[in-house]
Design an enzyme around this catalytic site. Structure first.
Site, short mmCIF file in Angstrom:
data_model
loop_
_atom_site.label_atom_id
_atom_site.label_comp_id
_atom_site.label_asym_id
_atom_site.label_seq_id
_atom_site.Cartn_x
_atom_site.Cartn_y
_atom_site.Cartn_z
N GLY A 116 5.13 -6.25 5.56
CA GLY A 116 4.96 -7.26 6.60
C GLY A 116 3.49 -7.43 6.97
N LEU A 152 5.52 0.68 3.24
CA LEU A 152 4.65 0.13 2.20
C LEU A 152 3.76 -0.99 2.72
CD1 LEU A 152 7.31 0.08 -0.68
CD2 LEU A 152 5.38 1.67 -0.42
N LYS A 174 0.85 -1.21 0.00
CA LYS A 174 0.00 0.00 0.00
C LYS A 174 0.87 1.24 0.00
CE LYS A 174 0.92 1.15 4.52
NZ LYS A 174 1.71 2.32 4.93
N ASP A 176 -1.52 -1.94 10.66
CA ASP A 176 -1.88 -1.86 9.24
C ASP A 176 -2.57 -3.13 8.73
OD1 ASP A 176 -0.79 0.64 9.06
OD2 ASP A 176 1.02 0.02 7.99
O1 C5P Z 1 1.08 -1.97 15.06
P1 C5P Z 1 2.49 -2.12 14.64
O2 C5P Z 1 3.20 -3.22 15.38
O3 C5P Z 1 2.66 -2.24 13.16
O4 C5P Z 1 3.20 -0.77 15.02
C1 C5P Z 1 4.60 -0.65 15.13
C2 C5P Z 1 4.91 0.53 16.04
O5 C5P Z 1 4.52 1.74 15.42
C3 C5P Z 1 4.17 0.48 17.35
O6 C5P Z 1 4.88 -0.20 18.32
C4 C5P Z 1 4.02 1.95 17.70
O7 C5P Z 1 5.20 2.40 18.30
C5 C5P Z 1 3.93 2.62 16.36
N1 C5P Z 1 2.54 2.93 15.95
C6 C5P Z 1 1.87 3.94 16.59
N2 C5P Z 1 0.57 4.24 16.21
C7 C5P Z 1 -0.02 3.56 15.21
C8 C5P Z 1 0.66 2.54 14.54
C9 C5P Z 1 1.95 2.24 14.93
O8 C5P Z 1 2.40 4.58 17.49
N3 C5P Z 1 -1.27 3.89 14.84
#
Ligand code: C5P
Length: 308
Positions: free
Chosen positions: A112, A109, A12, A146
């Site tokens: 993962g 993108l 994306k 995501d």
């Molecule tokens: O959810 P995911 O593991 O992909 O997110 C990775 C990191 O990005 C989280 O640990 C957080 O620090 C940050 N994040 C965030 N707010 C979001 C998405 C991600 O702070 N909406």
């Protein structure tokens, strides 16, 4: 299941990304338009052999095209399978996944996350589990912010909350996308941490609400079509990603790379997600492909694709 099951995990881009505030759980509330791309990893699965089990570490993953994750159990493909196995709560046959990586990693993108959504779908099919939409999205959200967008299976969406509130918007039609993705990559958590640091330094914990890229999302949803031309869209979105200062702070040379690309491509260049991938928009995939030769970026992966 006697044959391998196959799926595509599409990447994306984000057209605008407003960070609306930090939440008590440490995540950030966002608003963004997500657009799915033709660029995809290929994931397939077959039974690995061996008796049905409840062991969440029973599944295998072979990765082609990138270094395997240091701890394979942390790979989102295997985490997705483990989560589904645990949810099912009964012995299920071990799976063997094969992932062919084409989407740059740590690039903004969603590579993962796309793999995780594809793994959920393939494991579900392999095990004959039927999940409703709400359950699918709930499991997806547990794998990453995501992942629900990809699990929703939409070509384009207005995404809010941590990433779990998804509203379909019409796909943007012919949209060529040129990606310039610095090979060094960026860790999403580090980009959000830098965002907090920079926001604190500026004594502004929340960007103004008008940073939300309402134009592409809401307007298109209401009108039933994307009202902007590609040029208008890119111009409107160029400065619509609140994570740009943080990504630019962490990725050496990103500011200069964007300036260089804007000169050679003669159009606005956007940041996708938490970066560092830079994006130029074109009226078709063919036009994006023709622009590849104008990019001089030896330390980046340069990929022409389109919305899909
Ligand atoms: O959810 P995911 O593991 O992909 O997110 C990775 C990191 O990005 C989280 O640990 C957080 O620090 C940050 N994040 C965030 N707010 C979001 C998405 C991600 O702070 N909406």
């Amino acid at each position: 299941m006697s044959e391998r099951l196959r799926g595509l995990a599409r990447a994306k881009i984000n057209l605008g990304l407003a960070v609306l505030g930090r939440r008590p759980d440490g995540y950030h509330d966002l608003a963004s338009v997500f657009v799915r791309l033709a660029l995809a990893d290929a994931l397939s699965v077959a039974f690995a052999g061996g008796p049905p089990t409840t062991d969440p570490a029973a599944d295998l993953l072979e990765v082609v095209g990138r270094r395997p994750t240091e701890d394979p159990g942390q790979d989102l493909v295997l985490r997705a399978a483990a989560l589904l196995r645990t949810e099912a709560g009964r012995p299920l046959p071990p799976l063997a996944f094969r992932l062919v990586k084409r989407i740059p990693v740590a690039a903004g993108l969603g590579g993962g996350s796309a793999d995780a959504a594809a793994a959920l779908a393939l494991a579900g099919r392999a095990w004959g589990l039927v999940l409703g939409r709400a359950q699918r999205l709930e499991l997806a959200a547990r794998l990453g912010s995501d992942v629900p967008f990809f699990a929703a299976g939409l070509p384009a969406a207005w995404v809010e909350g941590r990433g779990e509130r998804i509203e379909s918007v019409p796909p943007p039609g012919d949209l060529g996308v040129l990606l310039v993705s610095p090979k060094a990559g960026l860790d999403t958590a580090a980009v959000f941490a830098a965002f907090d640091r920079l926001a604190a330094a500026e004594a502004r914990s929340q960007p103004p609400r008008d940073a939300v890229p309402e134009r592409a999302g809401r307007a298109s949803g209401e009108a039933g079509a994307w009202s902007s031309t590609v040029g208008d869209l890119a111009a409107a979105m160029r400065d619509g990603n609140d994570l740009w200062p943080a990504a630019a702070d962490l990725c050496p040379g990103l500011v200069e790379l964007r300036e260089r690309l804007e000169r050679s491509l003669e159009r606005p260049v956007l940041l996708s997600g938490s970066g560092p991938t830079l994006v130029a928009l074109y009226p078709s995939g063919t036009a994006a492909a023709a622009a590849v030769r104008r990019v001089d970026a030896p330390d980046a992966n340069v990929i022409a694709t389109q919305a899909a």
